[in-house]
Design a protein around this motif. Structure first.
Motif, PDB file in Angstrom:
ATOM      1  N   LYS A   2      18.354 -10.202  37.136  1.00  0.00           N
ATOM      2  CA  LYS A   2      17.844 -11.597  36.942  1.00  0.00           C
ATOM      3  C   LYS A   2      18.163 -12.494  38.058  1.00  0.00           C
ATOM      4  CE  LYS A   2      22.058 -13.758  35.082  1.00  0.00           C
ATOM      5  NZ  LYS A   2      22.207 -14.937  36.089  1.00  0.00           N
ATOM      6  N   PRO A   3      17.188 -13.458  38.290  1.00  0.00           N
ATOM      7  CA  PRO A   3      17.210 -14.452  39.453  1.00  0.00           C
ATOM      8  C   PRO A   3      18.586 -14.918  39.653  1.00  0.00           C
ATOM      9  CG  PRO A   3      15.330 -14.896  38.079  1.00  0.00           C
ATOM     10  CD  PRO A   3      15.937 -13.863  37.436  1.00  0.00           C
ATOM     11  N   LEU A   4      19.196 -15.144  40.576  1.00  0.00           N
ATOM     12  CA  LEU A   4      20.432 -15.883  40.754  1.00  0.00           C
ATOM     13  C   LEU A   4      20.411 -17.223  41.251  1.00  0.00           C
ATOM     14  CD1 LEU A   4      22.107 -12.885  43.174  1.00  0.00           C
ATOM     15  CD2 LEU A   4      22.451 -13.195  40.703  1.00  0.00           C
ATOM     16  N   ASN A   5      21.221 -18.065  40.606  1.00  0.00           N
ATOM     17  CA  ASN A   5      21.268 -19.162  41.341  1.00  0.00           C
ATOM     18  C   ASN A   5      22.283 -19.360  42.345  1.00  0.00           C
ATOM     19  OD1 ASN A   5      24.146 -19.817  40.289  1.00  0.00           O
ATOM     20  ND2 ASN A   5      23.406 -20.557  38.275  1.00  0.00           N
ATOM     21  N   ASN A   6      22.405 -20.479  42.873  1.00  0.00           N
ATOM     22  CA  ASN A   6      23.455 -20.571  44.207  1.00  0.00           C
ATOM     23  C   ASN A   6      24.721 -20.203  44.011  1.00  0.00           C
ATOM     24  OD1 ASN A   6      21.579 -21.582  46.327  1.00  0.00           O
ATOM     25  ND2 ASN A   6      21.768 -23.676  45.754  1.00  0.00           N
ATOM     26  N   ALA A   7      25.371 -20.558  42.936  1.00  0.00           N
ATOM     27  CA  ALA A   7      26.778 -20.460  42.513  1.00  0.00           C
ATOM     28  C   ALA A   7      26.787 -18.897  42.384  1.00  0.00           C
ATOM     29  CB  ALA A   7      27.260 -21.215  41.468  1.00  0.00           C
ATOM     30  N   GLU A   8      25.942 -18.053  41.717  1.00  0.00           N
ATOM     31  CA  GLU A   8      25.971 -16.842  41.298  1.00  0.00           C
ATOM     32  C   GLU A   8      25.736 -15.983  42.469  1.00  0.00           C
ATOM     33  OE1 GLU A   8      24.171 -16.917  37.027  1.00  0.00           O
ATOM     34  OE2 GLU A   8      22.856 -16.768  38.651  1.00  0.00           O
ATOM     35  N   ALA A   9      24.882 -16.456  43.348  1.00  0.00           N
ATOM     36  CA  ALA A   9      24.690 -15.691  44.534  1.00  0.00           C
ATOM     37  C   ALA A   9      25.901 -15.690  45.662  1.00  0.00           C
ATOM     38  CB  ALA A   9      23.334 -16.272  45.337  1.00  0.00           C
ATOM     39  N   LEU A  10      26.459 -16.974  45.939  1.00  0.00           N
ATOM     40  CA  LEU A  10      27.643 -17.020  46.533  1.00  0.00           C
ATOM     41  C   LEU A  10      28.828 -16.480  45.972  1.00  0.00           C
ATOM     42  CD1 LEU A  10      29.017 -18.377  48.872  1.00  0.00           C
ATOM     43  CD2 LEU A  10      29.688 -20.383  47.426  1.00  0.00           C
ATOM     44  N   ALA A  11      28.849 -16.244  44.565  1.00  0.00           N
ATOM     45  CA  ALA A  11      30.116 -15.362  44.006  1.00  0.00           C
ATOM     46  C   ALA A  11      29.882 -13.898  44.443  1.00  0.00           C
ATOM     47  CB  ALA A  11      30.193 -15.649  42.505  1.00  0.00           C
ATOM     48  N   LEU A  12      28.854 -13.542  44.407  1.00  0.00           N
ATOM     49  CA  LEU A  12      28.261 -12.032  44.617  1.00  0.00           C
ATOM     50  C   LEU A  12      28.680 -11.763  46.032  1.00  0.00           C
ATOM     51  CD1 LEU A  12      26.889  -9.516  43.535  1.00  0.00           C
ATOM     52  CD2 LEU A  12      24.637 -10.409  44.389  1.00  0.00           C
ATOM     53  N   VAL A  13      28.453 -12.651  46.858  1.00  0.00           N
ATOM     54  CA  VAL A  13      28.291 -12.447  48.368  1.00  0.00           C
ATOM     55  C   VAL A  13      30.018 -12.325  48.556  1.00  0.00           C
ATOM     56  CG1 VAL A  13      28.491 -13.439  50.771  1.00  0.00           C
ATOM     57  CG2 VAL A  13      26.218 -13.572  49.014  1.00  0.00           C
ATOM     58  N   ARG A  14      30.861 -13.400  48.213  1.00  0.00           N
ATOM     59  CA  ARG A  14      32.262 -13.257  48.345  1.00  0.00           C
ATOM     60  C   ARG A  14      32.827 -11.796  47.551  1.00  0.00           C
ATOM     61  NH1 ARG A  14      34.726 -19.209  47.895  1.00  0.00           N
ATOM     62  NH2 ARG A  14      33.739 -20.317  49.489  1.00  0.00           N
ATOM     63  N   GLU A  15      32.416 -11.773  46.504  1.00  0.00           N
ATOM     64  CA  GLU A  15      33.025 -10.344  45.806  1.00  0.00           C
ATOM     65  C   GLU A  15      32.820  -9.197  46.760  1.00  0.00           C
ATOM     66  OE1 GLU A  15      31.290 -10.258  41.831  1.00  0.00           O
ATOM     67  OE2 GLU A  15      31.962 -12.206  41.269  1.00  0.00           O
ATOM     68  N   SER A  16      31.466  -9.277  47.194  1.00  0.00           N
ATOM     69  CA  SER A  16      31.079  -7.881  48.011  1.00  0.00           C
ATOM     70  C   SER A  16      31.995  -8.001  49.269  1.00  0.00           C
ATOM     71  CB  SER A  16      29.626  -8.035  48.198  1.00  0.00           C
ATOM     72  OG  SER A  16      28.856  -8.144  46.981  1.00  0.00           O
ATOM     73  N   ILE A  17      32.194  -9.083  49.743  1.00  0.00           N
ATOM     74  CA  ILE A  17      32.950  -9.013  51.189  1.00  0.00           C
ATOM     75  C   ILE A  17      34.243  -8.644  50.875  1.00  0.00           C
ATOM     76  CG2 ILE A  17      33.993 -10.590  52.741  1.00  0.00           C
ATOM     77  CD1 ILE A  17      31.197 -12.275  53.046  1.00  0.00           C
ATOM     78  N   THR A  18      34.966  -9.118  49.709  1.00  0.00           N
ATOM     79  CA  THR A  18      36.305  -8.995  49.390  1.00  0.00           C
ATOM     80  C   THR A  18      36.217  -7.591  48.910  1.00  0.00           C
ATOM     81  OG1 THR A  18      36.388 -11.131  48.429  1.00  0.00           O
ATOM     82  CG2 THR A  18      38.219  -9.327  47.539  1.00  0.00           C
ATOM     83  N   GLN A  19      35.163  -6.589  48.304  1.00  0.00           N
ATOM     84  CA  GLN A  19      35.176  -5.413  48.352  1.00  0.00           C
ATOM     85  C   GLN A  19      35.598  -4.472  49.524  1.00  0.00           C
ATOM     86  OE1 GLN A  19      32.379  -4.086  45.162  1.00  0.00           O
ATOM     87  NE2 GLN A  19      32.733  -2.041  45.634  1.00  0.00           N
ATOM     88  N   ILE A  20      35.017  -5.074  50.704  1.00  0.00           N
ATOM     89  CA  ILE A  20      34.874  -4.277  52.050  1.00  0.00           C
ATOM     90  C   ILE A  20      36.304  -4.897  52.822  1.00  0.00           C
ATOM     91  CG2 ILE A  20      33.841  -4.265  54.192  1.00  0.00           C
ATOM     92  CD1 ILE A  20      31.030  -4.641  52.554  1.00  0.00           C
TER      93      ILE A  20
END
Length: 87
Positions: A2-20
């Motif tokens: 589904k389309p992401l809003n700013n908060a969801e997209a930022l959370a996704l970026v942070r979670e992904s960086i944290t995984q690495i």
């Protein structure tokens, strides 16, 4: 996906960086800082991040898109735009 809003997209970026980088300290990163420099992501880390974002957001990320993924705000905007276009 589904389309992401700013908060969801930022959370996704942070979670992904944290995984690495599990100990990534986001208190050091302003929205317009180049997070690769601040968090010391090397080229392989960055490619892993691109792969994760692509997979988790369900969007294609090409090499020419990499300049759009330099700051948290740019990366967030990229994901919002890409998921909103349904591509």
């Amino acid at each position: 996906m589904k389309p992401l809003n700013n908060a969801e997209a930022l959370a996704l970026v942070r979670e992904s960086i944290t995984q690495i980088i599990p100990d990534a300290d986001f208190t050091l990163v302003e929205p317009d800082d180049k997070f690769r420099d601040v968090l010391e992501l090397d080229s392989l880390d960055f490619l892993s991040l691109v792969e994760l974002l692509s997979e988790r957001a369900g969007v294609r990320v090409d090499e020419e898109d990499y300049p759009d993924l330099t700051t948290l705000s740019d990366t967030t905007r990229f994901l919002v735009e890409r998921t909103g276009q349904g591509s």
